[in-house]
Design a protein around this motif. Structure first.
Motif, PDB file in Angstrom:
ATOM      1  N   LEU A   1      20.928  -3.193 -32.875  1.00  0.00           N
ATOM      2  CA  LEU A   1      21.082  -1.752 -32.682  1.00  0.00           C
ATOM      3  C   LEU A   1      20.417  -1.280 -31.397  1.00  0.00           C
ATOM      4  O   LEU A   1      20.947  -0.427 -30.684  1.00  0.00           O
ATOM      5  CB  LEU A   1      20.491  -1.013 -33.886  1.00  0.00           C
ATOM      6  CG  LEU A   1      21.312  -1.108 -35.182  1.00  0.00           C
ATOM      7  CD1 LEU A   1      20.481  -0.653 -36.382  1.00  0.00           C
ATOM      8  CD2 LEU A   1      22.586  -0.282 -35.080  1.00  0.00           C
ATOM      9  N   ILE A   2      19.241  -1.847 -31.095  1.00  0.00           N
ATOM     10  CA  ILE A   2      18.555  -1.492 -29.854  1.00  0.00           C
ATOM     11  C   ILE A   2      19.396  -1.935 -28.652  1.00  0.00           C
ATOM     12  O   ILE A   2      19.528  -1.201 -27.655  1.00  0.00           O
ATOM     13  CB  ILE A   2      17.165  -2.150 -29.797  1.00  0.00           C
ATOM     14  CG1 ILE A   2      16.259  -1.552 -30.868  1.00  0.00           C
ATOM     15  CG2 ILE A   2      16.531  -1.972 -28.422  1.00  0.00           C
ATOM     16  CD1 ILE A   2      16.040  -0.068 -30.739  1.00  0.00           C
TER      17      ILE A   2
ATOM     18  N   ARG B   1      23.158  -0.783 -24.157  1.00  0.00           N
ATOM     19  CA  ARG B   1      24.481  -0.940 -23.551  1.00  0.00           C
ATOM     20  C   ARG B   1      25.184   0.410 -23.434  1.00  0.00           C
ATOM     21  O   ARG B   1      25.904   0.663 -22.462  1.00  0.00           O
ATOM     22  CB  ARG B   1      25.323  -1.931 -24.369  1.00  0.00           C
ATOM     23  CG  ARG B   1      24.886  -3.383 -24.199  1.00  0.00           C
ATOM     24  CD  ARG B   1      25.891  -4.335 -24.824  1.00  0.00           C
ATOM     25  NE  ARG B   1      25.896  -4.260 -26.273  1.00  0.00           N
ATOM     26  CZ  ARG B   1      25.139  -4.999 -27.078  1.00  0.00           C
ATOM     27  NH1 ARG B   1      24.270  -5.861 -26.550  1.00  0.00           N
ATOM     28  NH2 ARG B   1      25.201  -4.884 -28.397  1.00  0.00           N
ATOM     29  N   ALA B   2      24.970   1.289 -24.416  1.00  0.00           N
ATOM     30  CA  ALA B   2      25.553   2.635 -24.339  1.00  0.00           C
ATOM     31  C   ALA B   2      24.974   3.392 -23.149  1.00  0.00           C
ATOM     32  O   ALA B   2      25.691   4.100 -22.434  1.00  0.00           O
ATOM     33  CB  ALA B   2      25.291   3.395 -25.641  1.00  0.00           C
TER      34      ALA B   2
ATOM     35  N   TYR C   1      21.249   4.549 -37.668  1.00  0.00           N
ATOM     36  CA  TYR C   1      21.238   3.310 -38.440  1.00  0.00           C
ATOM     37  C   TYR C   1      19.950   2.523 -38.242  1.00  0.00           C
ATOM     38  O   TYR C   1      19.590   1.704 -39.092  1.00  0.00           O
ATOM     39  CB  TYR C   1      22.485   2.472 -38.138  1.00  0.00           C
ATOM     40  CG  TYR C   1      23.637   2.912 -39.011  1.00  0.00           C
ATOM     41  CD1 TYR C   1      23.866   2.335 -40.253  1.00  0.00           C
ATOM     42  CD2 TYR C   1      24.463   3.960 -38.626  1.00  0.00           C
ATOM     43  CE1 TYR C   1      24.883   2.765 -41.071  1.00  0.00           C
ATOM     44  CE2 TYR C   1      25.490   4.406 -39.437  1.00  0.00           C
ATOM     45  CZ  TYR C   1      25.693   3.803 -40.664  1.00  0.00           C
ATOM     46  OH  TYR C   1      26.699   4.251 -41.495  1.00  0.00           O
ATOM     47  N   CYS C   2      19.228   2.769 -37.162  1.00  0.00           N
ATOM     48  CA  CYS C   2      17.883   2.195 -37.029  1.00  0.00           C
ATOM     49  C   CYS C   2      16.975   2.799 -38.087  1.00  0.00           C
ATOM     50  O   CYS C   2      16.173   2.088 -38.710  1.00  0.00           O
ATOM     51  CB  CYS C   2      17.323   2.468 -35.641  1.00  0.00           C
ATOM     52  SG  CYS C   2      17.767   1.218 -34.414  1.00  0.00           S
TER      53      CYS C   2
ATOM     54  N   SER D   1      12.247  -0.172 -25.086  1.00  0.00           N
ATOM     55  CA  SER D   1      12.967   0.962 -25.634  1.00  0.00           C
ATOM     56  C   SER D   1      14.025   1.444 -24.651  1.00  0.00           C
ATOM     57  O   SER D   1      13.714   1.722 -23.490  1.00  0.00           O
ATOM     58  CB  SER D   1      11.984   2.095 -25.938  1.00  0.00           C
ATOM     59  OG  SER D   1      12.681   3.250 -26.343  1.00  0.00           O
ATOM     60  N   PRO D   2      15.285   1.559 -25.083  1.00  0.00           N
ATOM     61  CA  PRO D   2      16.304   2.140 -24.206  1.00  0.00           C
ATOM     62  C   PRO D   2      15.908   3.563 -23.838  1.00  0.00           C
ATOM     63  O   PRO D   2      15.279   4.259 -24.651  1.00  0.00           O
ATOM     64  CB  PRO D   2      17.565   2.119 -25.082  1.00  0.00           C
ATOM     65  CG  PRO D   2      17.306   1.074 -26.114  1.00  0.00           C
ATOM     66  CD  PRO D   2      15.832   1.136 -26.375  1.00  0.00           C
ATOM     67  N   PRO D   3      16.227   4.016 -22.650  1.00  0.00           N
ATOM     68  CA  PRO D   3      15.854   5.375 -22.230  1.00  0.00           C
ATOM     69  C   PRO D   3      16.294   6.431 -23.238  1.00  0.00           C
ATOM     70  O   PRO D   3      17.463   6.493 -23.620  1.00  0.00           O
ATOM     71  CB  PRO D   3      16.591   5.537 -20.893  1.00  0.00           C
ATOM     72  CG  PRO D   3      16.715   4.143 -20.367  1.00  0.00           C
ATOM     73  CD  PRO D   3      16.939   3.282 -21.582  1.00  0.00           C
ATOM     74  N   GLY D   4      15.341   7.240 -23.677  1.00  0.00           N
ATOM     75  CA  GLY D   4      15.642   8.332 -24.598  1.00  0.00           C
ATOM     76  C   GLY D   4      15.722   7.945 -26.058  1.00  0.00           C
ATOM     77  O   GLY D   4      15.834   8.819 -26.929  1.00  0.00           O
TER      78      GLY D   4
END
Length: 284
Positions: free
Chosen positions: A82-83, A88-89, A122-123, A174-177
């Motif tokens: 999920l991370i 990727r998003a 979902y996380c 951690s992905p940004p935001g």
């Protein structure tokens, strides 16, 4: 003169973006990337409905659920997946920003935003129910530190060395935001147990630190969490905020409260300051 390539429709672009984000395919030909999973059941459902084999925002949650209930290797957990999807998003969002077609860009930005929100949701579900997506490995997630800790520490500039791991937790960041979105939600029913578990782990990590050890990572993580309204509320409602009991006194409260280890940390060897102050509390 070579013929110009036909321009992709918004539906085709949406399909491409979603396949890249979730690493899934609706055809058996998944290509060279071993991470891509063929969603045979969803593909069959789409065909039975008389639709083309394309991913869309309407199918996004069905696709994610099907992917999460698939098998995960030891190298990747549902949380890590999920991370990675969220990262990727974010990467796809940066590409979309360069689109010249404003209408198409707006549509695809909406798709990416929806994908990010779905990953965060979902996380939360996964962390509140760790065994839900661990098919055939229900005990693997028990008695382990929260996978959120490495992300929080990466956000505040720390490491995971004091949390049962070493280095930078395998490069997990951690992905940004992502964390802002995760903790900004006011739904205390889902976040409160997660936050209380984090506070207990941070407390335990500081208790293991010597007087000259590195407690700053834990302290920065604590300060990061309490700046969110839901984080502060969860801390002061913790059972160990002001411990209660028949035999509870000032000394016992000092030793068992959730914040006590943070106040005990000192650069003075053997907590010399506290030893010199007999009226402060317990003898250390």
């Amino acid at each position: 003169m070579a013929a110009a390539e036909p321009q992709r429709t918004p539906q085709e672009v949406e399909d491409i973006i979603l396949r890249k984000i979730f690493l899934v395919s609706l055809t058996d030909a998944t290509g060279k990337d071993p991470r891509v999973v063929y969603l045979e059941l969803i593909a069959a459902e789409i065909l039975s409905e008389g639709n083309e084999l394309r991913l869309s925002r309407d199918l996004m949650e069905r696709v994610l659920i099907d992917r999460l209930f698939g098998s995960f290797s030891s190298a990747e957990s549902p949380f890590q997946y999920l991370i990675s999807c969220s990262q990727r998003a974010h990467d796809e969002g940066k590409k979309i920003a360069n689109m010249k077609d404003k209408s198409l860009r707006g549509e695809m930005e909406s798709v990416v935003k929806q994908a990010k929100k779905l990953c965060v949701a979902y996380c939360r579900i996964h962390l509140a129910n760790p065994d839900m997506f661990q098919i055939g490995n229900s005990s693997a997630s028990k008695h382990q530190n929260s996978p959120l800790l490495p992300l929080i520490l990466s956000e505040v500039g720390g490491t995971i060395s004091g949390f049962g791991g070493s280095g930078n937790a395998g490069g997990v960041k951690s992905p940004p935001g992502f964390l802002e979105e995760f903790f900004r939600d006011s739904d205390s029913d889902s976040l409160d147990p997660i936050l209380k578990g984090l506070y207990e782990e941070l407390r335990g990590s500081v208790m293991k630190v010597s007087s000259l050890g590195n407690f700053q990572d834990s302290l920065r993580a604590l300060l990061y969490l309490v700046r969110f309204p839901i984080g502060a509320k969860s801390l002061v409602s913790h059972d160990w905020w002001i411990p209660k009991g028949v035999y509870m006194n000032g000394c016992a409260i000092e030793m068992t409260s959730i914040l006590d280890p943070f106040f005990h940390v000192s650069a003075l060897p053997d907590h010399a300051f506290f030893k010199s102050q007999p009226d402060v509390g317990c003898s250390l």
